[in-house]
Design a protein around this motif. Structure first.
Motif, PDB file in Angstrom:
ATOM      1  N   TRP A  14       0.818  -1.210   0.000  1.00 17.60           N
ATOM      2  CA  TRP A  14       0.000   0.000   0.000  1.00 17.60           C
ATOM      3  C   TRP A  14       0.850   1.257   0.000  1.00 17.60           C
ATOM      4  O   TRP A  14       1.908   1.300   0.638  1.00 17.60           O
ATOM      5  N   MET A  15       0.368   2.274  -0.729  1.00 18.59           N
ATOM      6  CA  MET A  15       0.878   3.637  -0.585  1.00 18.59           C
ATOM      7  C   MET A  15      -0.326   4.525  -0.298  1.00 18.59           C
ATOM      8  O   MET A  15      -1.354   4.444  -0.986  1.00 18.59           O
ATOM      9  N   TRP A  35       4.248   5.908  -8.913  1.00 21.57           N
ATOM     10  CA  TRP A  35       4.185   4.808  -7.951  1.00 21.57           C
ATOM     11  C   TRP A  35       3.500   3.579  -8.556  1.00 21.57           C
ATOM     12  O   TRP A  35       3.989   2.452  -8.413  1.00 21.57           O
ATOM     13  N   CYS A  86       3.947   0.013  -5.597  1.00 18.22           N
ATOM     14  CA  CYS A  86       2.884  -0.408  -4.691  1.00 18.22           C
ATOM     15  C   CYS A  86       1.816  -1.164  -5.478  1.00 18.22           C
ATOM     16  O   CYS A  86       1.698  -1.000  -6.695  1.00 18.22           O
ATOM     17  N   ALA A 104      -3.225   1.960  -3.806  1.00 17.72           N
ATOM     18  CA  ALA A 104      -2.943   3.300  -3.284  1.00 17.72           C
ATOM     19  C   ALA A 104      -4.243   4.023  -2.972  1.00 17.72           C
ATOM     20  O   ALA A 104      -5.245   3.865  -3.674  1.00 17.72           O
TER      21      ALA A 104
END
Length: 349
Positions: free
Chosen positions: A267-268, A286, A292, A295
């Protein structure tokens, strides 16, 4: 039942009008939007019979950005007494419904009506059941009554699988005292909005890894730690000491926009106050680089042309990922706990 009523955050009536008008034009549903500033709602008045139902059938509510709730129906004037008889007469042409929600608008006047709705719901529910208009059946349409005052209500219908998850689109989340800031509720609501509850244990599992960009003091990090997810909290500011004692947090004093994880994470999350175009570019990097798997990111909105700006940014992210050969689902919603922002959820497929 040729009017579509849409709830929203006060001040975003224009965005709802722009959004629903664009969809109606694309779907060839004739009509026009209208709204009063700060009314917390907008309407789309269809020009042809059955237009509102056709519009709701062709649109998925979850794909709308600014509306919190919707229903097709009509306004019914109510007397000071015997409102139930008037409502039963108005519902004569409505189908049998499987559930009943009494709603108000997100205004000071609406809050004052909440007490009236709580008292009125039980006798109304009893009368509807006796009249054969209400049955306990999740497959049937939902009856939504939005009270603008004690003298007027919008009587509408919506499909339970194609409308808000909660009455008025407002989740009843309780602020946890242990959390460092109220922003923690943004992330919790995002999970409810974007992730089916039965998938939480698999997609928000203990032992997963996450990066929280702009983490201080730790409102979003707290939600991740609560699920025993290991978090790299990126912020030049201080984190809440209680989070640092948890053993799940590594604090990196760095700029969230230049930070690169040492290895991919599950996860971000990001709630940095920054120009939305820069945040959108960061999301694309990202997801595109595979840093990730999922997100949740907030996009802060400009003062004008907010719907147009959001659509442009989402299209940019989608095109950027497609250009990289990355398949991802992209969802966007102005959540109840958002203010001048929208929340985006992305997941690599």
């Amino acid at each position: 039942m040729n009017t579509l009523l849409l709830h929203c955050r006060p001040g975003f009536e224009g965005e709802v009008c722009a959004e629903i008008a664009e969809h109606a034009a694309r779907l060839d549903v004739a009509g026009y939007p209208r709204a009063k500033p700060q009314s917390a709602c907008a309407e789309f008045v269809c020009s042809e019979a059955g237009g509102a139902e056709r519009l709701m059938r062709k649109l998925r509510f979850s794909q709308l950005i600014f509306p919190r709730q919707w229903a097709r129906g009509e306004y019914v004037p109510l007397p000071e007494t015997d409102r139930i008889t008037v409502l039963l007469d108005a519902l004569a042409g409505f189908p049998v419904c499987g559930s009943l929600w009494l709603e108000v608008l997100d205004t000071n006047e609406g809050k004052e009506l909440s007490t009236f709705c709580r008292k009125f719901e039980k006798p109304l529910r009893t009368a509807l059941s006796k009249a054969g208009k209400l049955k306990d059946d999740a497959q049937l349409p939902r009856l939504l009554l939005t009270f603008r005052s004690g003298r007027e209500a919008f009587v509408g219908l919506a499909e339970p699988d194609n409308s808000a998850l909660w009455p008025m689109g407002i989740p009843r989340l309780k602020f946890p005292r242990e959390a460092p800031s109220r922003s923690t509720l943004k992330l919790e609501e995002a999970w409810h909005q974007f992730i089916p509850r039965h998938q939480w244990d698999a997609r928000l599992a203990p032992g997963m890894t996450a990066v929280d960009l702009g983490a201080a003091p730790g409102g979003w990090t707290w939600q991740l730690v609560r699920r025993e997810i290991k978090v790299t909290a990126v912020d030049n500011g201080p984190m809440a000491e209680s989070l640092m004692y948890s053993g799940f947090v590594e604090h990196q004093r760095a700029d969230g926009f230049t930070f690169k994880p040492r290895r991919p994470v599950n996860w971000m999350v990001c709630d940095i106050v920054e120009k939305p175009a820069r945040t959108a570019a960061m999301i694309e990097t990202w997801m595109g680089e595979g840093w990730c798997q999922e997100a949740v990111v907030n996009l802060k909105l400009p003062m004008k042309q907010r719907y147009a700006e959001v659509r442009k940014l989402l299209a940019r992210i989608e095109a950027g990922l497609k250009g990289r050969g990355v398949k991802a689902s992209i969802a966007c919603k102005q959540l109840y706990h958002d203010r001048e922002e929208v929340t985006c959820h992305l997941r690599r497929l």
